[in-house]
Design an enzyme around this catalytic site. Structure first.
Site, PDB file in Angstrom:
ATOM      1  N   GLU A   1       0.808  -1.206   0.000  1.00  0.00           N
ATOM      2  CA  GLU A   1       0.000   0.000   0.000  1.00  0.00           C
ATOM      3  C   GLU A   1       0.850   1.268   0.000  1.00  0.00           C
ATOM      4  O   GLU A   1       2.028   1.257   0.345  1.00  0.00           O
ATOM      5  CB  GLU A   1      -0.959  -0.006   1.183  1.00  0.00           C
ATOM      6  CG  GLU A   1      -0.298  -0.186   2.523  1.00  0.00           C
ATOM      7  CD  GLU A   1      -1.316  -0.494   3.634  1.00  0.00           C
ATOM      8  OE1 GLU A   1      -1.870  -1.604   3.638  1.00  0.00           O
ATOM      9  OE2 GLU A   1      -1.526   0.366   4.483  1.00  0.00           O
TER      10      GLU A   1
ATOM     11  N   CYS B   1       3.432   8.407   1.070  1.00  0.00           N
ATOM     12  CA  CYS B   1       4.064   7.468   1.984  1.00  0.00           C
ATOM     13  C   CYS B   1       4.215   6.147   1.224  1.00  0.00           C
ATOM     14  O   CYS B   1       3.236   5.517   0.846  1.00  0.00           O
ATOM     15  CB  CYS B   1       3.169   7.311   3.212  1.00  0.00           C
ATOM     16  SG  CYS B   1       3.810   6.164   4.411  1.00  0.00           S
TER      17      CYS B   1
ATOM     18  N   CYS C   1       7.012  -6.981   7.075  1.00  0.00           N
ATOM     19  CA  CYS C   1       8.175  -6.415   7.774  1.00  0.00           C
ATOM     20  C   CYS C   1       8.595  -7.366   8.881  1.00  0.00           C
ATOM     21  O   CYS C   1       7.757  -7.963   9.551  1.00  0.00           O
ATOM     22  CB  CYS C   1       7.815  -5.060   8.373  1.00  0.00           C
ATOM     23  SG  CYS C   1       9.203  -4.226   9.183  1.00  0.00           S
TER      24      CYS C   1
ATOM     25  N   CYS D   1       7.870  -4.572  15.580  1.00  0.00           N
ATOM     26  CA  CYS D   1       7.520  -3.575  16.597  1.00  0.00           C
ATOM     27  C   CYS D   1       6.123  -3.908  17.151  1.00  0.00           C
ATOM     28  O   CYS D   1       5.204  -4.206  16.391  1.00  0.00           O
ATOM     29  CB  CYS D   1       7.534  -2.175  16.006  1.00  0.00           C
ATOM     30  SG  CYS D   1       9.159  -1.715  15.383  1.00  0.00           S
TER      31      CYS D   1
ATOM     32  N   CYS E   1       2.897  -2.086  15.797  1.00  0.00           N
ATOM     33  CA  CYS E   1       2.784  -1.809  14.355  1.00  0.00           C
ATOM     34  C   CYS E   1       2.031  -2.909  13.621  1.00  0.00           C
ATOM     35  O   CYS E   1       2.314  -4.098  13.774  1.00  0.00           O
ATOM     36  CB  CYS E   1       4.168  -1.638  13.748  1.00  0.00           C
ATOM     37  SG  CYS E   1       4.129  -1.306  11.985  1.00  0.00           S
TER      38      CYS E   1
ATOM     39  N   GLY F   1       7.274  -1.880   5.718  1.00  0.00           N
ATOM     40  CA  GLY F   1       8.658  -2.324   5.531  1.00  0.00           C
ATOM     41  C   GLY F   1       9.677  -1.452   6.229  1.00  0.00           C
ATOM     42  O   GLY F   1       9.378  -0.352   6.669  1.00  0.00           O
TER      43      GLY F   1
ATOM     44  N   SER G   1      12.821   6.711   6.827  1.00  0.00           N
ATOM     45  CA  SER G   1      12.564   6.454   8.247  1.00  0.00           C
ATOM     46  C   SER G   1      13.041   5.052   8.602  1.00  0.00           C
ATOM     47  O   SER G   1      12.729   4.084   7.907  1.00  0.00           O
ATOM     48  CB  SER G   1      11.057   6.580   8.500  1.00  0.00           C
ATOM     49  OG  SER G   1      10.753   6.236   9.832  1.00  0.00           O
TER      50      SER G   1
ATOM     51  N   LEU H   1      12.001   6.337  17.370  1.00  0.00           N
ATOM     52  CA  LEU H   1      12.585   6.183  18.698  1.00  0.00           C
ATOM     53  C   LEU H   1      11.570   5.546  19.657  1.00  0.00           C
ATOM     54  O   LEU H   1      11.788   4.471  20.185  1.00  0.00           O
ATOM     55  CB  LEU H   1      13.040   7.555  19.204  1.00  0.00           C
ATOM     56  CG  LEU H   1      14.141   7.551  20.240  1.00  0.00           C
ATOM     57  CD1 LEU H   1      15.417   6.953  19.687  1.00  0.00           C
ATOM     58  CD2 LEU H   1      14.396   8.959  20.743  1.00  0.00           C
ATOM     59  N   HIS H   2      10.480   6.271  19.878  1.00  0.00           N
ATOM     60  CA  HIS H   2       9.315   5.767  20.616  1.00  0.00           C
ATOM     61  C   HIS H   2       9.503   5.472  22.094  1.00  0.00           C
ATOM     62  O   HIS H   2       8.549   5.131  22.785  1.00  0.00           O
ATOM     63  CB  HIS H   2       8.722   4.513  19.939  1.00  0.00           C
ATOM     64  CG  HIS H   2       8.433   4.695  18.481  1.00  0.00           C
ATOM     65  ND1 HIS H   2       8.063   5.904  17.928  1.00  0.00           N
ATOM     66  CD2 HIS H   2       8.444   3.813  17.442  1.00  0.00           C
ATOM     67  CE1 HIS H   2       7.874   5.750  16.627  1.00  0.00           C
ATOM     68  NE2 HIS H   2       8.101   4.512  16.295  1.00  0.00           N
TER      69      HIS H   2
ATOM     70  N   ASN I   1      -2.081   5.651  15.832  1.00  0.00           N
ATOM     71  CA  ASN I   1      -3.219   5.243  15.033  1.00  0.00           C
ATOM     72  C   ASN I   1      -3.680   3.885  15.545  1.00  0.00           C
ATOM     73  O   ASN I   1      -2.991   2.884  15.336  1.00  0.00           O
ATOM     74  CB  ASN I   1      -2.725   5.065  13.588  1.00  0.00           C
ATOM     75  CG  ASN I   1      -3.516   5.869  12.607  1.00  0.00           C
ATOM     76  OD1 ASN I   1      -4.731   6.013  12.735  1.00  0.00           O
ATOM     77  ND2 ASN I   1      -2.825   6.387  11.608  1.00  0.00           N
TER      78      ASN I   1
ATOM     79  N   CYS J   1      -0.440   2.361   9.588  1.00  0.00           N
ATOM     80  CA  CYS J   1       0.559   1.701   8.766  1.00  0.00           C
ATOM     81  C   CYS J   1       0.253   0.218   8.560  1.00  0.00           C
ATOM     82  O   CYS J   1       0.241  -0.545   9.514  1.00  0.00           O
ATOM     83  CB  CYS J   1       1.901   1.859   9.451  1.00  0.00           C
ATOM     84  SG  CYS J   1       2.089   3.519  10.108  1.00  0.00           S
TER      85      CYS J   1
HETATM   86  N1  SAH Z   1      10.295   0.726   9.344  1.00  0.00           N
HETATM   87  C1  SAH Z   1      10.464   2.138   9.310  1.00  0.00           C
HETATM   88  C2  SAH Z   1       9.481   2.865   8.431  1.00  0.00           C
HETATM   89  C3  SAH Z   1       8.039   2.427   8.417  1.00  0.00           C
HETATM   90  S1  SAH Z   1       7.019   2.826   9.790  1.00  0.00           S
HETATM   91  C4  SAH Z   1      10.493   2.703  10.709  1.00  0.00           C
HETATM   92  O1  SAH Z   1      10.316   1.944  11.646  1.00  0.00           O
HETATM   93  O2  SAH Z   1      10.734   3.895  10.862  1.00  0.00           O
HETATM   94  C5  SAH Z   1       6.851   4.573   9.806  1.00  0.00           C
HETATM   95  C6  SAH Z   1       6.569   5.132  11.186  1.00  0.00           C
HETATM   96  O3  SAH Z   1       5.225   4.833  11.608  1.00  0.00           O
HETATM   97  C7  SAH Z   1       7.472   4.563  12.255  1.00  0.00           C
HETATM   98  O4  SAH Z   1       7.882   5.581  13.135  1.00  0.00           O
HETATM   99  C8  SAH Z   1       6.552   3.587  12.951  1.00  0.00           C
HETATM  100  O5  SAH Z   1       7.012   3.275  14.228  1.00  0.00           O
HETATM  101  C9  SAH Z   1       5.242   4.343  12.930  1.00  0.00           C
HETATM  102  N2  SAH Z   1       4.040   3.558  13.188  1.00  0.00           N
HETATM  103  C10 SAH Z   1       3.840   2.229  13.076  1.00  0.00           C
HETATM  104  N3  SAH Z   1       2.587   1.886  13.412  1.00  0.00           N
HETATM  105  C11 SAH Z   1       1.962   3.031  13.749  1.00  0.00           C
HETATM  106  C12 SAH Z   1       0.640   3.346  14.164  1.00  0.00           C
HETATM  107  N4  SAH Z   1      -0.290   2.411  14.304  1.00  0.00           N
HETATM  108  N5  SAH Z   1       0.350   4.650  14.429  1.00  0.00           N
HETATM  109  C13 SAH Z   1       1.283   5.611  14.260  1.00  0.00           C
HETATM  110  N6  SAH Z   1       2.525   5.384  13.846  1.00  0.00           N
HETATM  111  C14 SAH Z   1       2.869   4.100  13.604  1.00  0.00           C
END
Ligand code: SAH
Length: 340
Positions: free
Chosen positions: A88, A101, A108, A112, A115, A155, A187, A211-212, A286, A329
């Site tokens: 997507e 995006c 992936c 995480c 995610c 990814g 990213s 980072l998170h 999200n 995502c």
């Molecule tokens: N793998 C890469 C890029 C893809 S994710 C990365 O980790 O950066 C892009 C961003 O969206 C990342 O910061 C990821 O942690 C975040 N993300 C993933 N799921 C999400 C969600 N449900 N709501 C908001 N951000 C989210």
């Protein structure tokens, strides 16, 4: 080979190898990316023998669009690849331009916890043309010009490093799609050796780090990758990036209710990032139906924001986009796969 996988340099080499002038690469780029021709026979300034050779060596193919979900200022696309895999891309209309995006892998493996993309494991990397054509298809379908690209779809871009770099070369090329390097953002979840490799490329492309969490204990729980590359190593790699590149780094920080949004997290984060040429992008989480994390309350997000501000950290809160169109995502794909 799909011609959309070729950088201009690759095409120049190709033409030199077949005994043709290398400026033909420029002509081909013009046909593909400016005039948007989809068949070699329509490239009218290229002689017949060369067209025949191109037809033997290349295909000009794009995936098909399976589904589009339209929301306010957001359009979400599901594509079907040649082998039937789905990915997507999400187009967001900002006041400063249209940002796409882009996905870099089918699924992936980073795993995480919050995610959606990672719920479906990586099946393969996307090829260069599968990334380039996401842009072409969205521009064509919505009849718009995309000005910004973020590699934040499904990814991990740095787990598909070589293809991602070629993709950047093609979309950044003035004779190609012509998206300015400063309008492209990669990213990563923090694959340290690749951050270091990317630093040496010295491109003007923006680097964002997911980072998170402000400490290893919490980050280990949220992001598996932290066990391989703990925070200290990520920050060291970012410091070295900043030495080699005169660019601000972005740190993404998803706001997860009662997980990483406490005042003490904000203070800890301020300390961690103190003095770095960076800014923090606070992302309202999200929510998805499969994962139990909740989005922080807005006032909590603002408190967090204020603490960072007070500690002289540049900080922004990401505008919320597309929750009405399953824009979390990877949601469109994973829901689609499950409905089948
Ligand atoms: N793998 C890469 C890029 C893809 S994710 C990365 O980790 O950066 C892009 C961003 O969206 C990342 O910061 C990821 O942690 C975040 N993300 C993933 N799921 C999400 C969600 N449900 N709501 C908001 N951000 C989210």
């Amino acid at each position: 080979m799909n011609i959309y996988s070729y950088t201009k340099k690759d095409l120049e080499n190709y033409f030199e190898n077949i005994g043709e002038k290398k400026f033909k690469a420029l002509q081909i780029y013009d046909w593909l990316y400016k005039k948007k021709v989809t068949s070699f026979k329509n490239m009218t300034n290229i002689k017949k023998e060369v067209i025949q050779k191109l037809n033997e060596d290349f295909k000009i193919e794009k995936p098909e669009i399976v589904k589009i979900q339209n929301g306010k200022d957001v359009h979400k696309f599901l594509f079907n690849m040649q082998d039937g895999e789905k990915i997507e891309a999400v187009l967001m209309k900002h006041d400063y331009g249209n940002s796409l995006c882009v996905s870099t892998q089918v699924g992936c493996n980073m795993g995480c916890a919050f995610c959606e993309s990672g719920r479906l494991k990586k099946r393969r990397n996307l090829t260069v043309d599968e990334m380039v054509t996401q842009i072409l298809l969205v521009e064509e379908n919505l009849n718009i010009r995309i000005s910004h690209v973020v590699l934040m779809g499904i990814g991990e871009p740095f787990d598909n490093y070589d293809n991602v770099i070629k993709f950047i070369d093609i979309i950044n090329d003035d004779n190609g799609i012509g998206i300015g390097a400063r309008h492209i953002t990669v990213s990563t979840c923090g694959i340290v050796p690749k951050i270091r490799e990317f630093s040496k490329e010295k491109r003007q492309v923006n680097l964002a780090i997911s980072l998170h969490a402000p400490n290893d204990e919490l980050r280990n729980r949220l992001m598996k990758i932290n066990k391989a590359y703990p925070l200290k190593e990520v920050i060291e790699a970012v410091k070295d990036y900043l030495k080699l590149n005169n660019r601000k780094v972005t740190f993404e920080y998803i706001m997860l209710k009662d997980v990483n949004d406490a005042e003490k997290c904000a203070i800890e984060l301020s300390k961690l990032l103190k003095g770095l040429n960076c800014y923090v992008n606070l992302i309202p989480y999200n929510e998805t139906s499969h994962i139990e994390f909740k989005k922080s309350d807005n006032n909590k997000i603002m408190e967090f924001y204020d603490i960072l501000k007070k500690n002289n950290i540049n900080v922004t809160v990401r505008r919320e986009f597309g929750s009405e169109v399953e824009a979390a995502c990877g949601q469109l794909r994973s829901n689609y796969e499950e409905e089948k």
